[in-house]
Scaffold this motif. Structure first.
Motif, PDB file in Angstrom:
ATOM      1  N   ASP A   1       0.824  -1.213   0.000  1.00 13.58           N
ATOM      2  CA  ASP A   1       0.000   0.000   0.000  1.00 13.58           C
ATOM      3  C   ASP A   1       0.858   1.263   0.000  1.00 13.58           C
ATOM      4  O   ASP A   1       0.587   2.212  -0.729  1.00 13.58           O
ATOM      5  N   ALA A   2       1.908   1.278   0.816  1.00 13.00           N
ATOM      6  CA  ALA A   2       2.771   2.451   0.919  1.00 13.00           C
ATOM      7  C   ALA A   2       3.505   2.736  -0.385  1.00 13.00           C
ATOM      8  O   ALA A   2       3.794   3.895  -0.713  1.00 13.00           O
ATOM      9  N   LEU A   3       3.786   1.699  -1.161  1.00  8.68           N
ATOM     10  CA  LEU A   3       4.553   1.860  -2.391  1.00  8.68           C
ATOM     11  C   LEU A   3       3.733   2.410  -3.547  1.00  8.68           C
ATOM     12  O   LEU A   3       4.286   2.758  -4.581  1.00  8.68           O
ATOM     13  N   GLN A   4       2.434   2.502  -3.381  1.00 12.30           N
ATOM     14  CA  GLN A   4       1.591   3.000  -4.471  1.00 12.30           C
ATOM     15  C   GLN A   4       2.005   4.406  -4.905  1.00 12.30           C
ATOM     16  O   GLN A   4       1.825   4.774  -6.056  1.00 12.30           O
ATOM     17  N   SER A   5       2.578   5.191  -3.997  1.00 12.07           N
ATOM     18  CA  SER A   5       2.967   6.554  -4.357  1.00 12.07           C
ATOM     19  C   SER A   5       4.483   6.758  -4.377  1.00 12.07           C
ATOM     20  O   SER A   5       4.954   7.857  -4.624  1.00 12.07           O
ATOM     21  N   ALA A   6       5.255   5.706  -4.127  1.00 12.62           N
ATOM     22  CA  ALA A   6       6.718   5.834  -4.093  1.00 12.62           C
ATOM     23  C   ALA A   6       7.278   6.056  -5.490  1.00 12.62           C
ATOM     24  O   ALA A   6       6.716   5.595  -6.478  1.00 12.62           O
ATOM     25  N   SER A   7       8.393   6.765  -5.567  1.00 11.05           N
ATOM     26  CA  SER A   7       9.060   6.996  -6.849  1.00 11.05           C
ATOM     27  C   SER A   7      10.227   6.048  -7.061  1.00 11.05           C
ATOM     28  O   SER A   7      10.501   5.630  -8.176  1.00 11.05           O
ATOM     29  N   ASP A   8      10.930   5.743  -5.983  1.00  8.03           N
ATOM     30  CA  ASP A   8      12.073   4.838  -6.045  1.00  8.03           C
ATOM     31  C   ASP A   8      11.829   3.697  -5.077  1.00  8.03           C
ATOM     32  O   ASP A   8      11.547   3.926  -3.904  1.00  8.03           O
ATOM     33  N   ILE A   9      11.947   2.479  -5.584  1.00  6.32           N
ATOM     34  CA  ILE A   9      11.659   1.295  -4.785  1.00  6.32           C
ATOM     35  C   ILE A   9      12.852   0.355  -4.873  1.00  6.32           C
ATOM     36  O   ILE A   9      13.318   0.038  -5.971  1.00  6.32           O
ATOM     37  N   THR A  10      13.343  -0.075  -3.726  1.00  8.37           N
ATOM     38  CA  THR A  10      14.432  -1.035  -3.659  1.00  8.37           C
ATOM     39  C   THR A  10      13.874  -2.319  -3.062  1.00  8.37           C
ATOM     40  O   THR A  10      13.262  -2.293  -1.999  1.00  8.37           O
ATOM     41  N   VAL A  11      14.063  -3.420  -3.768  1.00  9.28           N
ATOM     42  CA  VAL A  11      13.540  -4.709  -3.332  1.00  9.28           C
ATOM     43  C   VAL A  11      14.714  -5.640  -3.089  1.00  9.28           C
ATOM     44  O   VAL A  11      15.556  -5.841  -3.962  1.00  9.28           O
ATOM     45  N   ARG A  12      14.761  -6.181  -1.881  1.00 12.42           N
ATOM     46  CA  ARG A  12      15.806  -7.146  -1.525  1.00 12.42           C
ATOM     47  C   ARG A  12      15.237  -8.541  -1.730  1.00 12.42           C
ATOM     48  O   ARG A  12      14.166  -8.849  -1.226  1.00 12.42           O
ATOM     49  N   ILE A  13      15.949  -9.359  -2.492  1.00 13.28           N
ATOM     50  CA  ILE A  13      15.482 -10.727  -2.722  1.00 13.28           C
ATOM     51  C   ILE A  13      16.595 -11.712  -2.409  1.00 13.28           C
ATOM     52  O   ILE A  13      17.776 -11.338  -2.397  1.00 13.28           O
ATOM     53  N   GLU A  14      16.187 -12.941  -2.156  1.00 13.19           N
ATOM     54  CA  GLU A  14      17.121 -14.058  -2.104  1.00 13.19           C
ATOM     55  C   GLU A  14      16.872 -14.884  -3.347  1.00 13.19           C
ATOM     56  O   GLU A  14      15.731 -15.250  -3.643  1.00 13.19           O
ATOM     57  N   ARG A  15      17.921 -15.118  -4.089  1.00 14.40           N
ATOM     58  CA  ARG A  15      17.824 -15.913  -5.322  1.00 14.40           C
ATOM     59  C   ARG A  15      18.953 -16.942  -5.297  1.00 14.40           C
ATOM     60  O   ARG A  15      20.121 -16.559  -5.233  1.00 14.40           O
ATOM     61  N   HIS A  16      18.588 -18.213  -5.327  1.00 12.45           N
ATOM     62  CA  HIS A  16      19.570 -19.300  -5.309  1.00 12.45           C
ATOM     63  C   HIS A  16      20.542 -19.151  -4.136  1.00 12.45           C
ATOM     64  O   HIS A  16      21.750 -19.334  -4.290  1.00 12.45           O
ATOM     65  N   GLY A  17      20.020 -18.755  -2.971  1.00  9.47           N
ATOM     66  CA  GLY A  17      20.843 -18.648  -1.764  1.00  9.47           C
ATOM     67  C   GLY A  17      21.663 -17.379  -1.650  1.00  9.47           C
ATOM     68  O   GLY A  17      22.403 -17.209  -0.684  1.00  9.47           O
ATOM     69  N   ARG A  18      21.548 -16.483  -2.616  1.00 12.62           N
ATOM     70  CA  ARG A  18      22.305 -15.215  -2.584  1.00 12.62           C
ATOM     71  C   ARG A  18      21.357 -14.043  -2.435  1.00 12.62           C
ATOM     72  O   ARG A  18      20.275 -14.038  -3.013  1.00 12.62           O
ATOM     73  N   ASP A  19      21.777 -13.029  -1.706  1.00 16.67           N
ATOM     74  CA  ASP A  19      21.003 -11.790  -1.602  1.00 16.67           C
ATOM     75  C   ASP A  19      21.272 -10.930  -2.825  1.00 16.67           C
ATOM     76  O   ASP A  19      22.422 -10.796  -3.260  1.00 16.67           O
ATOM     77  N   GLU A  20      20.212 -10.390  -3.386  1.00 12.84           N
ATOM     78  CA  GLU A  20      20.331  -9.469  -4.515  1.00 12.84           C
ATOM     79  C   GLU A  20      19.403  -8.287  -4.280  1.00 12.84           C
ATOM     80  O   GLU A  20      18.431  -8.404  -3.530  1.00 12.84           O
ATOM     81  N   THR A  21      19.703  -7.191  -4.918  1.00 13.10           N
ATOM     82  CA  THR A  21      18.862  -5.993  -4.814  1.00 13.10           C
ATOM     83  C   THR A  21      18.376  -5.602  -6.193  1.00 13.10           C
ATOM     84  O   THR A  21      19.156  -5.542  -7.148  1.00 13.10           O
ATOM     85  N   LEU A  22      17.081  -5.360  -6.299  1.00 13.66           N
ATOM     86  CA  LEU A  22      16.484  -4.860  -7.521  1.00 13.66           C
ATOM     87  C   LEU A  22      16.004  -3.442  -7.254  1.00 13.66           C
ATOM     88  O   LEU A  22      15.484  -3.152  -6.176  1.00 13.66           O
ATOM     89  N   ARG A  23      16.205  -2.559  -8.230  1.00  7.94           N
ATOM     90  CA  ARG A  23      15.817  -1.150  -8.060  1.00  7.94           C
ATOM     91  C   ARG A  23      14.816  -0.774  -9.140  1.00  7.94           C
ATOM     92  O   ARG A  23      15.038  -1.040 -10.325  1.00  7.94           O
ATOM     93  N   TYR A  24      13.740  -0.139  -8.692  1.00  2.87           N
ATOM     94  CA  TYR A  24      12.675   0.284  -9.592  1.00  2.87           C
ATOM     95  C   TYR A  24      12.480   1.787  -9.455  1.00  2.87           C
ATOM     96  O   TYR A  24      12.460   2.309  -8.344  1.00  2.87           O
ATOM     97  N   THR A  25      12.371   2.450 -10.585  1.00  2.00           N
ATOM     98  CA  THR A  25      12.072   3.878 -10.621  1.00  2.00           C
ATOM     99  C   THR A  25      10.716   4.037 -11.268  1.00  2.00           C
ATOM    100  O   THR A  25      10.510   3.592 -12.399  1.00  2.00           O
ATOM    101  N   MET A  26       9.788   4.653 -10.550  1.00  2.00           N
ATOM    102  CA  MET A  26       8.457   4.893 -11.073  1.00  2.00           C
ATOM    103  C   MET A  26       8.441   6.270 -11.730  1.00  2.00           C
ATOM    104  O   MET A  26       8.910   7.255 -11.151  1.00  2.00           O
ATOM    105  N   ARG A  27       7.897   6.302 -12.961  1.00  2.00           N
ATOM    106  CA  ARG A  27       7.849   7.580 -13.682  1.00  2.00           C
ATOM    107  C   ARG A  27       6.421   8.003 -13.883  1.00  2.00           C
ATOM    108  O   ARG A  27       5.536   7.218 -13.995  1.00  2.00           O
TER     109      ARG A  27
END
Length: 129
Positions: A103-129
Protein backbone atom coordinates in the motif's frame (compact mmCIF):
# COMPACT_ATOMS: atom_id res chain seq x y z
CA UNK A 1 -13.71 -28.24 -30.37
CA UNK A 2 -14.87 -30.75 -32.96
CA UNK A 3 -12.45 -33.58 -33.79
CA UNK A 4 -9.96 -32.59 -36.45
CA UNK A 5 -10.31 -28.85 -35.76
CA UNK A 6 -7.11 -26.90 -35.07
CA UNK A 7 -6.25 -26.25 -31.41
CA UNK A 8 -7.24 -22.91 -29.92
CA UNK A 9 -4.44 -20.37 -30.22
CA UNK A 10 -2.41 -19.81 -27.09
CA UNK A 11 -3.11 -16.60 -25.23
CA UNK A 12 -0.70 -13.92 -26.42
CA UNK A 13 2.06 -13.00 -24.02
CA UNK A 14 1.54 -9.65 -22.37
CA UNK A 15 3.81 -6.94 -23.76
CA UNK A 16 5.22 -4.67 -21.13
CA UNK A 17 7.69 -2.94 -23.46
CA UNK A 18 5.57 0.22 -23.55
CA UNK A 19 5.89 0.83 -19.83
CA UNK A 20 8.60 -1.39 -18.29
CA UNK A 21 12.23 -0.76 -19.31
CA UNK A 22 15.43 -2.31 -17.96
CA UNK A 23 17.87 0.53 -17.32
CA UNK A 24 20.81 -1.57 -16.14
CA UNK A 25 21.63 -4.71 -14.16
CA UNK A 26 18.94 -5.05 -11.49
CA UNK A 27 17.39 -1.69 -12.43
CA UNK A 28 14.00 -1.13 -14.04
CA UNK A 29 12.00 1.99 -14.92
CA UNK A 30 8.21 1.63 -14.76
CA UNK A 31 5.56 3.96 -16.13
CA UNK A 32 3.08 4.40 -13.26
CA UNK A 33 0.11 4.86 -15.62
CA UNK A 34 0.85 1.64 -17.51
CA UNK A 35 1.24 -0.29 -14.27
CA UNK A 36 -2.02 1.08 -12.85
CA UNK A 37 -3.83 0.18 -16.06
CA UNK A 38 -2.44 -3.36 -15.94
CA UNK A 39 -3.31 -3.87 -12.27
CA UNK A 40 -6.86 -2.63 -12.82
CA UNK A 41 -7.77 -5.86 -14.64
CA UNK A 42 -7.51 -8.88 -12.28
CA UNK A 43 -7.63 -11.28 -15.25
CA UNK A 44 -4.20 -9.96 -16.29
CA UNK A 45 -2.61 -10.83 -12.95
CA UNK A 46 -1.54 -14.31 -13.99
CA UNK A 47 1.94 -15.58 -14.56
CA UNK A 48 2.94 -16.49 -11.03
CA UNK A 49 1.88 -16.73 -7.42
CA UNK A 50 3.17 -15.48 -4.08
CA UNK A 51 3.31 -17.70 -1.02
CA UNK A 52 4.70 -17.13 2.48
CA UNK A 53 8.35 -18.03 2.99
CA UNK A 54 9.59 -19.29 6.35
CA UNK A 55 13.08 -19.78 7.75
CA UNK A 56 13.63 -21.66 10.99
CA UNK A 57 9.90 -21.46 11.70
CA UNK A 58 9.72 -17.65 11.37
CA UNK A 59 8.07 -15.65 8.58
CA UNK A 60 10.88 -14.62 6.25
CA UNK A 61 9.24 -12.97 3.24
CA UNK A 62 7.20 -13.66 0.13
CA UNK A 63 8.25 -16.43 -2.24
CA UNK A 64 7.39 -16.30 -5.94
CA UNK A 65 6.38 -19.59 -7.54
CA UNK A 66 5.31 -20.55 -11.04
CA UNK A 67 6.59 -17.32 -12.60
CA UNK A 68 6.13 -17.63 -16.35
CA UNK A 69 7.93 -15.90 -19.18
CA UNK A 70 5.84 -13.05 -20.55
CA UNK A 71 4.44 -12.23 -17.09
CA UNK A 72 4.68 -8.96 -15.18
CA UNK A 73 6.92 -10.66 -12.59
CA UNK A 74 9.39 -11.58 -15.36
CA UNK A 75 9.24 -8.08 -16.85
CA UNK A 76 10.20 -6.78 -13.39
CA UNK A 77 13.22 -9.08 -13.23
CA UNK A 78 11.70 -11.57 -10.78
CA UNK A 79 11.94 -15.35 -11.16
CA UNK A 80 10.38 -18.48 -9.67
CA UNK A 81 11.98 -19.24 -6.33
CA UNK A 82 12.87 -15.62 -5.52
CA UNK A 83 12.03 -14.65 -1.95
CA UNK A 84 11.28 -10.95 -1.41
CA UNK A 85 12.67 -10.21 2.07
CA UNK A 86 12.58 -6.41 2.25
CA UNK A 87 11.21 -3.40 0.42
CA UNK A 88 12.86 0.02 0.78
CA UNK A 89 14.84 -1.34 3.74
CA UNK A 90 11.75 -2.57 5.61
CA UNK A 91 11.73 -6.31 6.28
CA UNK A 92 8.71 -8.31 5.22
CA UNK A 93 8.42 -10.16 8.52
CA UNK A 94 4.69 -10.89 8.43
CA UNK A 95 1.92 -11.16 5.82
CA UNK A 96 0.37 -7.96 7.21
CA UNK A 97 3.70 -6.15 6.84
CA UNK A 98 3.86 -7.20 3.20
CA UNK A 99 0.42 -5.69 2.56
CA UNK A 100 1.32 -2.48 4.42
CA UNK A 101 4.43 -2.05 2.28
CA UNK A 102 2.46 -2.76 -0.91
CA UNK A 103 0.00 0.00 0.00
CA UNK A 104 2.77 2.45 0.92
CA UNK A 105 4.55 1.86 -2.39
CA UNK A 106 1.59 3.00 -4.47
CA UNK A 107 2.97 6.55 -4.36
CA UNK A 108 6.72 5.83 -4.09
CA UNK A 109 9.06 7.00 -6.85
CA UNK A 110 12.07 4.84 -6.04
CA UNK A 111 11.66 1.30 -4.79
CA UNK A 112 14.43 -1.03 -3.66
CA UNK A 113 13.54 -4.71 -3.33
CA UNK A 114 15.81 -7.15 -1.53
CA UNK A 115 15.48 -10.73 -2.72
CA UNK A 116 17.12 -14.06 -2.10
CA UNK A 117 17.82 -15.91 -5.32
CA UNK A 118 19.57 -19.30 -5.31
CA UNK A 119 20.84 -18.65 -1.76
CA UNK A 120 22.30 -15.21 -2.58
CA UNK A 121 21.00 -11.79 -1.60
CA UNK A 122 20.33 -9.47 -4.52
CA UNK A 123 18.86 -5.99 -4.81
CA UNK A 124 16.48 -4.86 -7.52
CA UNK A 125 15.82 -1.15 -8.06
CA UNK A 126 12.68 0.28 -9.59
CA UNK A 127 12.07 3.88 -10.62
CA UNK A 128 8.46 4.89 -11.07
CA UNK A 129 7.85 7.58 -13.68
Amino acid sequence: APPGSPPAPAAPEESFARWVHATGPGAVAIDRTGLAEHLRDPARLHGGRVVPAYRDGAYHGIKLVGVRSGSLFRALGLRSGDVVTAVNGQPIDSPARGLELYDALQSASDITVRIERHGRDETLRYTMR
